[in-house]
Design an enzyme around this catalytic site. Sequence first.
Site, mmCIF file in Angstrom:
data_model
loop_
_atom_site.group_PDB
_atom_site.id
_atom_site.type_symbol
_atom_site.label_atom_id
_atom_site.label_comp_id
_atom_site.label_asym_id
_atom_site.label_seq_id
_atom_site.Cartn_x
_atom_site.Cartn_y
_atom_site.Cartn_z
ATOM 1 N N GLY A 57 0.754 -1.244 0.000
ATOM 2 C CA GLY A 57 0.000 0.000 0.000
ATOM 3 C C GLY A 57 0.783 1.291 0.000
ATOM 4 C CD1 TRP A 59 4.841 3.180 -4.488
ATOM 5 C CD2 TRP A 59 4.203 3.077 -6.630
ATOM 6 N NE1 TRP A 59 5.973 3.201 -5.252
ATOM 7 C CE2 TRP A 59 5.620 3.134 -6.570
ATOM 8 C CE3 TRP A 59 3.589 2.997 -7.865
ATOM 9 C CZ2 TRP A 59 6.420 3.117 -7.713
ATOM 10 C CZ3 TRP A 59 4.378 2.979 -9.008
ATOM 11 C CH2 TRP A 59 5.771 3.041 -8.936
ATOM 12 C CG ASP A 77 -1.248 -6.950 -4.735
ATOM 13 O OD1 ASP A 77 -0.299 -6.158 -4.846
ATOM 14 O OD2 ASP A 77 -1.096 -8.183 -4.688
ATOM 15 C CG ASP A 93 -4.735 -12.181 -12.273
ATOM 16 O OD1 ASP A 93 -4.453 -11.097 -12.823
ATOM 17 O OD2 ASP A 93 -4.302 -13.283 -12.673
ATOM 18 C CG ASP A 122 6.763 -0.559 -6.961
ATOM 19 O OD1 ASP A 122 7.691 -0.410 -7.776
ATOM 20 O OD2 ASP A 122 6.953 -0.706 -5.737
ATOM 21 C CE LYS A 162 9.160 -3.170 -8.972
ATOM 22 N NZ LYS A 162 9.395 -3.235 -7.515
#
Length: 212
Positions: A57, A59, A77, A93, A122, A162
Amino acid sequence: MTHSKRWLEEHEKDPYVKRAKKEGYPSRAAYKLLEIHQKYKLFKPSMNVIDLGAAPGGWSQVAKDLVGPKGVVIAIDLLPMQSMLDVIFIQGDFNEPEIFNQLEAIVAKKTLTGQVDLVISDMAPNISGIKNVDQSRSLHLVELAWDCAQKLLARGGTFLVKVFQGPGVDRFLINLRPYFNQVKFLKPSASRSRSSEIYILAGEFLGYNQRV
């Protein structure tokens, strides 16, 4: 010393880990996003944001602080995430149709356009320690994040993701560039120096059907 023990020692000594505990962030990753925002002004009040792979959490917390009470942050997530004030969390998902439909419905309900201003990710794979395997898995997550952004990012929006450096990243960049006016690589100082992680910042989305 095993890889796990070395990581734990580095983690305990890490100044960003200590700072995160002191300042109330769930993870050190918050400082990567804060640094990127300070340089590129990603967030504005009232923005609508999707945070992919959001747990634990860090971000999402930064995003909510920066978009303010009129902004929307939707976090998603596979792993559970501690509840945060004014952050909408979906556990699942987003590549699965049922979960994506849930995400899409929330975006439609919470925004005027059914699209968001910013998609951030990320995400990292479960690390095997085999460099080429981990890098390939990382690139796959980037491609999934981009698939999601194509459908939900508004024109003029921004995509931040990322990736681990390695084979396939340059090809991904070639495929990504036609959809954005600006694309660049970033390496925040909060990223560990020996880590191969970098961030792709793509700004001014032209729309998915807009190919140059």
